[in-house]
Every structure is written in structure tokens, then in C-alpha cells.
Design an enzyme around this catalytic site. Structure first.
Site, PDB file in Angstrom:
ATOM      1  N   VAL A  58     -34.921  30.411  28.929  1.00 16.93           N
ATOM      2  CA  VAL A  58     -36.085  29.760  28.351  1.00 16.93           C
ATOM      3  C   VAL A  58     -36.393  28.530  29.172  1.00 16.93           C
ATOM      4  O   VAL A  58     -35.493  27.775  29.548  1.00 16.93           O
ATOM      5  CB  VAL A  58     -35.846  29.351  26.875  1.00 16.93           C
ATOM      6  CG1 VAL A  58     -37.075  28.654  26.310  1.00 16.93           C
ATOM      7  CG2 VAL A  58     -35.495  30.564  26.042  1.00 16.93           C
ATOM      8  N   GLY A  59     -37.676  28.300  29.470  1.00 14.47           N
ATOM      9  CA  GLY A  59     -38.101  27.118  30.216  1.00 14.47           C
ATOM     10  C   GLY A  59     -39.451  26.646  29.739  1.00 14.47           C
ATOM     11  O   GLY A  59     -39.993  27.137  28.750  1.00 14.47           O
TER      12      GLY A  59
ATOM     13  N   GLY B 292     -42.085  29.422  29.365  1.00 18.85           N
ATOM     14  CA  GLY B 292     -41.938  30.438  28.331  1.00 18.85           C
ATOM     15  C   GLY B 292     -40.536  31.028  28.366  1.00 18.85           C
ATOM     16  O   GLY B 292     -39.555  30.309  28.538  1.00 18.85           O
TER      17      GLY B 292
ATOM     18  N   LYS C 219     -40.572  37.320  33.485  1.00 17.56           N
ATOM     19  CA  LYS C 219     -40.909  35.966  33.047  1.00 17.56           C
ATOM     20  C   LYS C 219     -42.282  35.994  32.374  1.00 17.56           C
ATOM     21  O   LYS C 219     -43.298  36.239  33.017  1.00 17.56           O
ATOM     22  CB  LYS C 219     -40.915  35.003  34.236  1.00 17.56           C
ATOM     23  CG  LYS C 219     -41.188  33.557  33.861  1.00 17.56           C
ATOM     24  CD  LYS C 219     -41.269  32.638  35.074  1.00 17.56           C
ATOM     25  CE  LYS C 219     -39.899  32.368  35.667  1.00 17.56           C
ATOM     26  NZ  LYS C 219     -39.954  31.319  36.712  1.00 17.56           N
TER      27      LYS C 219
ATOM     28  N   ASP D 109     -35.471  20.521  42.707  1.00 17.44           N
ATOM     29  CA  ASP D 109     -34.616  20.730  41.533  1.00 17.44           C
ATOM     30  C   ASP D 109     -33.391  21.557  41.924  1.00 17.44           C
ATOM     31  O   ASP D 109     -33.063  22.548  41.271  1.00 17.44           O
ATOM     32  CB  ASP D 109     -35.397  21.416  40.422  1.00 17.44           C
ATOM     33  CG  ASP D 109     -34.742  21.244  39.052  1.00 17.44           C
ATOM     34  OD1 ASP D 109     -33.889  20.345  38.923  1.00 17.44           O
ATOM     35  OD2 ASP D 109     -35.065  21.995  38.129  1.00 17.44           O
TER      36      ASP D 109
END
Length: 858
Positions: free
Chosen positions: A535-536, A539, A555, A651
Site C-alpha cells: 500500500v502506498g 493506492g 498497481k 528514496d
């Protein structure tokens, strides 16, 4: 003769204006704000005081004693190319506002601008100044102020962009703290095309330079944040904890303080503490009445069940903020609850991170009822769910103290970004003068490009309209989610007969297979929640399976998340251009039924971190870890060098390094990625984004992004691989919380072997360990210029693996199913020859590999 007369007229006008300003200066310098306490008198001279009631035919007197001059009296400040319109006076009704009610008379009139207009003020003493703006769209016979859309900027800062007040009953109060460095200050109102701007009142007033120090304690990563003097601040919240609203009448700097009731969570756990304001004793240094009035320090909330030995809850305040900016958080304390010294020890937490521990106010101030304040800077990357949560709670295991914690006041101020903006991603115009010839050439080129672009878009629009099916206006597709802005203009030139999604992708871009929505529903068993594996912000990620048994990572975007959509689009843009054996690959997409779905290769062994700690999986051997680090470094090296401008991942962490069935590493999750600096640039200026523990401290301080920010994050990854623990663990003792600092301290002391993962500690060749740690140490250099490139890091890791195999150290029992593979995914023959050939991989080569799944979102 006429020319001399005009010159004399202009000179006379200038002298009159100068004389008026001199009179203002002479009067305002005599206006001294004095705040008396039992121990000291604080005086601050207001060198600059401009109070304007815009659109008013007469001066406006407030109950705090201040007089706001009318616009005609202030006309010398106003610069405009039009006749300024004055609104009729109107009495607001059913007002909803966060503005102080004492300022209500200022909202009864407004000045309206049809074109760009400016107020200019002389600055007699450069330095910190308050700028306060009042907006209320009151009724006007000609103009509907609720439809006004405009921007507000100063010489160096964008304060509001495309601002509007749609609710006719709302009053909006904006407060800024700006460091002016010249003898003039300009505030500009710029209406959107075919719209207009308005303002009800303006304050531009001197503020003490010492009000905000240049540095503050950084919350994440822990350390010191410097450079506050160069930033503009916007006051988001100013709370008088456990007290009543305070107006400029009660404040030494004409500030407003609101009660904290609506922001406090779990009121049942709090108890009010109050003393007479006269009992507050300001220290000889530190807090003064200019920092906060004694009314703020005379009230506090403490824990309701203080004295109970097992009081583990925290007093909590939650405030909604814009997550794209960093914030200065100022906490006000005054121990008005203790009977004697050293009775109160407590911790401060900001967004779940320990910002200060074991605060003992009596020791810090050398007494009781003495004000104390502490400033913290919270990076945008540490803000989740668009909220700032401040907590205070008792320090555990302090036998001499009663479990308790207090807070007297709280201020939250937004910090301008590197472009000087406080609203959106916009900056003020470049004011560097250009030669006329160069300017004309640039304008001509821009006009030519614009004309061609418009012509192409018109032709494309006609062609697309001709082939659109009947009823296309009512259809919702992925393409309808795409914001029309400069970042995604490159998407607007493609074509497709089967899907509107394809129509927004550049020609020549291959997004692979077009999946139908029914196919993906079947693959995920109707998007069963049991199939969710990640989950991000975009969505959810589902594990799916095609009819032939091939596993897919699916995704599915969430249309309600604008931030997720932006990250989603960034990933599409990058993955459609990039192909490398150590980067995850895009398989295809679906564009039906208002859906936004991408399908990726599946990485059956999930994130690297799960094989290091935190999951019930067999541990990887040292050589397997080295192989994975090398693969990751190759993927990042390709990102940095595989295109003209390069890509900065932004990231890098072990959860974004995924492993396929052969434990080949692939870098994933490009939602935060940015194009690197061009040849003429040294960095990219952008809001700070990233993950706790991995964030480059130089990027955090200066908001200047380079490839070396990825290098720093990768250095943290290397120590994470070596020590098998999180990059940030607040549960550990303070000196161990940050992995990078902890590991570097042990390395400097020569005791690094004490913190190496015990599963591999006896299997690492000393020479290989030395080379590996050398690479990690260089990555973690404080300044980017001192860090190696990813190509250099890759070389060091390849060399470390060569040294490891040459020494033939015995492997610890690792994951027996993890096969050592070469870069083509085939079993490695390194075991047979004892040597390793270091080869530069073919960066453009495609690799067919299993399908990936992102197990954990950010």
C-alpha cells in the site's frame, strides 16, 4: 521649458512623499512596545509601522488602540496603472473565521484591483518584519469577490498563488514573518487573467531580529538546521495552551493566540494548571515578553493522572498542514506545576519521533515559573497524512520524579522553500537584468516555439475530435486524471485507437501489453483484499496471476490521492524510458472504467530488508548480500548516467530494492524521482522528500538535490546490510537511534565488529570488510562534493567481492534456496575459478525476468 516644468513637478512630488515618510518615521520610532515583568523590562522600537485599512474612506480604530489609515491617506504607497475601485461598506453576517474578532472592522471594506498593482513601503530598519493580510469577499454591486483569483508576492517570496475565497461568509487572516534586506519593500497583487484581486487590510510592522534564531534542532534526521534567517515564514498555528484567546491588546508584538481546544486529542487525559501572570519571572537570558507574553506561560496542560506510577500516555495536539513544506515548531514551557526543583522530567515527540528527552525545566531555567522555549524544524519528508502531531509525555524510569508532562504554548510556522515560495511550486520572476538584444532573441524564440506548439495542438485536437466515439464526453478514463501542466506536457502527443491512456504517452514509448479491466479483475480474484501485498500514496498493489500461470504485480491507482497520482505519473514517465536488468520493468497497463492500473514484473523474493531483519525468512549469506548490493549499485549508476540529464531516485532504501527468484536485485519505486541537474547546473532545487534515516543531511539543510543524495542513502543501505537493523529505530538508546551515526562512531573507535550481524560476523574476509566499510564511509560524507559517484561505489563493492572470494571465507548457513547468479540471471561459476572478472554491464541491455511485486509502500 515644458520638460523642466515636468521635472520640477516630479521632484516636488518626490519631496512631498519623502517628507510624509519622514513624519511617519519620526512618529513610529517614538512608538515603543514595553513589556514589564517583575525581573526585567523589555523594550523594542517599532521602526516601521504601516497599518492600512484598504478601501476605507476614513481611518479605522481598533479596540487594541491601533489606528489603520484609510487608502486615500496611504495613496503614496500604492502603485497601479488603473483607477482603483473602492468597495461599498458592508456588514458581514454568519461569519466563519479563524481571524481575531477584534479585527472585524478591518473586514468591512476592500480595495479591488483589475490589473497587477503594488504597495511599496520604505524600510527604515532592514530585518525581520511582520506582514499581515486580511481577506473577506464582501458584497459589491459590480464585482463578485468570491470569484476573484489572484496571487500575492513580495520582492523575493510567493505568498499566495491562485488564491481565492469562495465562501462569502469567511474571513481569512494570513500572517508572515519576512526578513527584508533592502530599504524598500514591495507587495504585489496579480489577478489571474480575466479575474481581479482584492485586499481588506495590510499590516507591515517591524519585528525583533532575535525573535527567530538562525538555527534550530532538526527532528529528522536529528541534528541542527541552519539558515532560518534566509527563509520567509508563514504562521500556521499559534496556540495558547489551556488558556483563552489573546489579541494584540495582550501581546507585545500585536500577535493573536488562539485556544488549543480544537487541536488537542484526548481531553480527558489533560488537567489545567494556572497561575497569575504576574507570577511569571522572565530570565535574564532566553525567553522574553517578545517571545511570548506572560499570559501564555501562566497557563498549561499537565497530565490528569500525574502521580500515578504507570502513566504511559502522552498529551497530544494534532494540526493539519501542507505536506510539501518544512515547518518550524516552537514549544513554550514554564514549570508552574512543580513544588520544588527536579520534580518534572518529560519527553517531547513530533510525529512520533523523539525530539527532546528528559527535559528538566528547573535545571534549564534555574528555577520554577520561569519561561523556556525550544525550536524544532520538521522536514516535509517526516510529515504523514498532512498532519503535525506534537506530544509530551513523562520520561520513563526516572525514580526521583512524578510521572507528568506539561505544555504552555505552541507555534507552527511554514518555511519557504529554496525558490522562496510559501504556496505551491512557484517562484518570483527572475529580476536579473538582461541585455535588450538577448531579451528580444529569447522572446522571439519563445514566441516561435509557443506558436508552433499551439498549431500542433490545434491540429491534434481536430484529429482527435474527429475520431472520438459517440458519447466520449461522458467517459472517464485514466487520461482524465492527468493534470495539464508543464511536467506532463510530454505526454500529450501520442495516439491510440484502443485506449485513451495511450493517447497521453509520447510517441515511441512502449508500455507493453494492454490489459482489459476484466482480465485484471480475474487475475486478482476481483481485487481481493487477501491479494494486497503493498500500500502506498498511489493506492494498493495486488498479486495477480495470468491464465498461463504467470504472476503479476498490479498497481491500482487511487483517484482521490493527488499526491499518489503525481508519483504514479512520475513512475510511468521513467519506466517507459528506462530499461535495465537492475531496474524493475513495466509489463503493461489498463485504462478502463475510470481506472489507473499498471502491471509490473513480479519479484518473488520481495524487498531486500525482509531478508535482513524483521521477517521470518532465512538469513542471506555475506556473499549474497554483496551480490545484491552490487546489483543495486549498478541500477542506481545507470539511473545517474544512462541519460543526458540523469535521474535521481530520491528514496533509496532496502524496501525499494527487490529480489527476484534468483535473488537478483532490482531498484524499484520511482514515484519521488527527479531529473538530475543539467550541464549548466550543479543541483536541483526542490522540496525535501525521502525516508527517515536515509535522508542526505546536506539536501535537508539546503533543499538542493544532486545524485550525491542517492549516494548518501546508499551508504546507509550498506551499513543496514552489514548490521541487519533499521536505519532509524526510536526504541533504542539515543546514541543508537540513527544507524549511520552509530555505525560511524563504532568505525572511528575501531569497534565495528561489535555491531556486525552475528549471522555473518565470522564469514567476512578482513580485507573485504575494510573495502566495504570504506565505501560506506565515503558515501556518508557530510558534504556531497566529498562523496564518490555511484560508479566509484560500484567499483569498491566489486573489489570487496573479489577480495572476499580470493580469501575463500566459509559461508554462514544462509538461505539454501538463494542461488548465486551472474548479471544475466545464470548460475555463477565463481566458485570454480576463485576469481571474479569485473566487467562493465551493458547498460542498455534488456533482461527478461520474473514479475515483480512491491511488498511495502512508503
Amino acid at each position: 521649458m515644458g520638460g523642466r516644468k515636468n521635472d520640477l513637478t516630479r521632484l516636488s512630488s518626490f519631496m512631498i512623499t519623502l517628507f510624509v515618510h519622514f513624519l511617519i518615521y519620526a512618529s513610529t520610532t517614538l512608538n515603543v512596545v514595553s513589556a514589564m515583568s517583575s525581573s526585567q523590562s523589555t523594550k523594542f522600537t517599532l521602526s516601521d509601522v504601516y497599518l492600512i485599512s484598504c478601501g476605507s474612506p476614513k481611518s479605522t480604530l481598533l479596540d487594541d488602540g491601533r489606528t489603520f489609515k484609510s487608502d486615500p491617506q496611504s495613496s503614496s504607497y500604492l502603485s497601479t496603472d488603473e483607477n482603483i475601485l473602492t468597495s461599498v461598506e458592508s456588514v458581514p453576517y454568519n461569519l466563519s473565521t479563524s481571524a481575531p474578532l477584534a479585527s472585524l472592522p478591518l473586514f468591512l471594506t476592500a480595495r479591488i484591483f483589475q490589473h497587477e498593482s503594488m504597495y511599496r513601503f520604505l524600510v527604515f530598519r532592514p530585518g525581520r518584519h511582520w506582514l499581515r493580510l486580511y481577506f473577506h469577499p464582501l458584497h459589491h454591486l459590480t464585482y463578485n469577490l468570491t470569484s476573484a483569483t489572484f496571487s500575492v508576492s513580495t520582492d523575493n517570496n510567493v505568498l499566495l498563488h491562485d488564491f481565492s475565497v469562495k465562501d462569502g461568509t469567511q474571513m481569512v487572516y494570513k500572517e508572515y514573518l519576512i526578513n527584508t534586506t533592502s530599504d524598500k519593500f514591495t507587495i504585489k497583487f496579480s489577478p489571474l487573467r480575466k479575474s481581479f484581486a482584492f485586499v481588506n487590510a495590510i499590516e507591515f510592522v517591524s519585528a525583533p531580529d532575535e525573535l527567530i534564531d538562525d538555527s534550530a534542532a532538526a527532528v529528522s534526521p536529528p541534528g541542527e538546521f541552519t539558515g532560518l534567517s534566509d527563509l520567509a515564514l508563514e504562521v500556521s498555528y499559534r496556540l495558547n495552551v489551556a488558556g483563552q484567546a489573546l489579541t494584540p491588546k495582550n501581546d507585545t508584538l500585536w500577535r493573536n493566540w488562539q485556544p488549543d481546544n480544537q487541536f488537542m486529542m484526548f481531553h480527558e487525559g489533560a488537567k489545567n494548571a494556572t497561575v497569575p501572570p504576574a507570577q511569571i519571572n522572565y530570565p535574564d537570558g532566553g525567553a522574553t515578553p517578545l517571545i511570548a507574553p506572560n499570559f501564555v506561560y501562566a497557563t498549561a496542560y499537565q497530565m490528569a493522572d500525574s502521580g500515578v506510577p504507570n502513566s504511559h500516555f502522552k498529551l497530544t495536539w494534532k494540526m493539519e498542514v501542507d505536506p510539501n513544506f518544512s515547518y518550524l515548531i516552537r514549544l513554550h514551557f514554564c514549570d508552574i506545576v512543580s513544588k520544588g526543583p527536579n520534580e518534572l522530567y518529560f519527553n517531547v515527540y513530533i510525529n512520533g519521533i523523539t525530539a527532546a528527552s528528559s527535559l528538566d525545566l528547573s535545571t534549564l531555567t534555574s528555577g520554577l515559573s520561569i519561561p523556556y522555549y525550544h525550536d524544532f524544524v520538521l522536514n516535509a519528508s517526516a510529515i504523514s497524512n498532512s498532519s503535525i502531531i506534537v506530544q509530551v509525555g513523562p520520561t520513563p524510569n526516572v525514580p526521583s520524579s512524578v510521572p507528568n508532562a506539561i505544555l504552555n504554548g505552541l507555534e507552527v510556522m511554514k518555511l519557504s522553500d529554496s525558490a522562496g515560495t510559501l504556496d505551491g511550486l512557484f517562484s518570483t520572476n527572475d529580476r536579473t537584468p538582461l541585455r535588450r538584444s538577448r531579451t528580444m532573441k529569447i522572446a522571439a524564440m519563445a514566441g516561435l516555439v509557443f506558436g508552433l506548439t499551439v498549431a500542433i495542438l490545434l491540429v491534434m485536437g481536430i484529429l482527435r475530435r474527429q475520431r472520438r466515439p459517440k458519447g466520449w464526453e461522458t467517459q472517464k478514463t485514466f487520461s482524465s486524471w492527468i493534470p495539464i501542466n508543464a511536467s506532463y506536457c510530454s505526454f500529450m502527443t501520442g495516439k491510440s485507437k484502443t485506449s485513451n491512456f495511450s493517447s497521453i504517452i509520447s510517441p515511441g514509448v512502449n508500455l507493453g501489453k494492454v490489459f482489459t479491466f476484466s482480465e485484471l479483475k480475474e487475475a486478482t480474484k476481483n481485487f481481493d483484499e487477501q491479494a494486497v501485498v503493498g500500500v502506498g500514496g498511489f493506492g494498493k498493489v495486488y498479486l495477480g496471476e495470468s491464465p498461463d500461470g504467470t504472476k503479476l504485480a498490479i498497481k491500482r491507482g487511487n483517484a482521490s490521492s493527488s499526491q499518489g497520482i503525481n508519483e504514479f505519473l512520475t513512475e510511468i514517465e521513467l519506466l517507459s524510458k528506462l530499461r535495465h536488468r537492475h531496474l524493475v520493468s513495466l509489463i503493461g497497463y489498463c485504462d478502463e472504467n475510470s481506472e489507473m492500473i499498471l502491471v509490473y514484473e513480479y519479484m518473488s523474493n520481495g524487498p531486500f530488508r525482509d531478508h535482513l531483519y524483521g521477517a521470518n525468512l532465512p538469513h542471506l549469506s555475506w556473499r549474497q548480500r554483496l551480490e545484491i548490493c552490487i546489483g543495486s549499485a549498478r541500477g542506481l549508476h545507470y539511473l545517474h548516467t544512462g541519460s543526458t540529464q540523469g535521474i535521481i531516485h530520491r528514496d533509496v532504501k532496502t524496501t525499494n530494492i527487490l529480489l527476484d527468484e534468483n535473488f537478483v536485485a532490482k531498484v524499484s519505486d520511482f514515484g519521488l524521482s527527479k531529473a538530475g541537474p543539467s550541464l549548466e547546473q550543479t543541483h536541483v532545487s526542490t522540496a525535501v522528500k525521502g525516508s527517515f534515516g536515509y535522508l542526505d543531511p546536506e539536501y535537508f539543510r539546503r533543499q538542493q538535490l544532486t545524485e550525491k543524495s542517492d549516494v548518501y542513502s546508499f551508504g546507509v543501505v550498506l551499513f543496514e546490510v552489514l548490521c541487519a537493523r533499521p536505519a532509524l529505530d526510536p526504541a533504542l538508546p539515543r546514541e543508537q537511534v540513527n544507524l549511520a551515526e552509530w555505525a560511524m562512531n563504532h568505525h572511528r573507535k575501531g569497534s565495528l565488529e561489535k555491531i556486525i550481524d552475528h549471522h555473518i560476523s565470522g564469514t567476512i574476509a578482513p580485507e573485504a570488510l575494510m573495502k566495504f566499510v570504506e565505501a560506506a564511509e565515503k558515501c556518508l560524507a557530510e558534504y556531497g562534493v566529498d562523496r564518490p559517484t555511484m560508479g566509484d561505489v560500484l567499483w569498491h563493492l566489486e573489489y570487496a567481492l573479489q577480495l572476499q572470494e580470493a580469501n575463500a571465507q566459509p559461508e554462514a548457513p544462509g538461505n539454501k534456496n538463494a542461488k548465486v547468479v551472474d548479471d544475466l540471471g545464470e548460475p555463477s561459476d565463481r566458485e570454480n575459478n576463485g576469481q571474479m572478472n569485473i566487467e562493465v554491464p551493458d547498460e542498455s541491455g534488456l533482461m527478461t525476468s520474473p514479475l515483480f511485486v512491491e511488498v511495502q509502500g512508503r
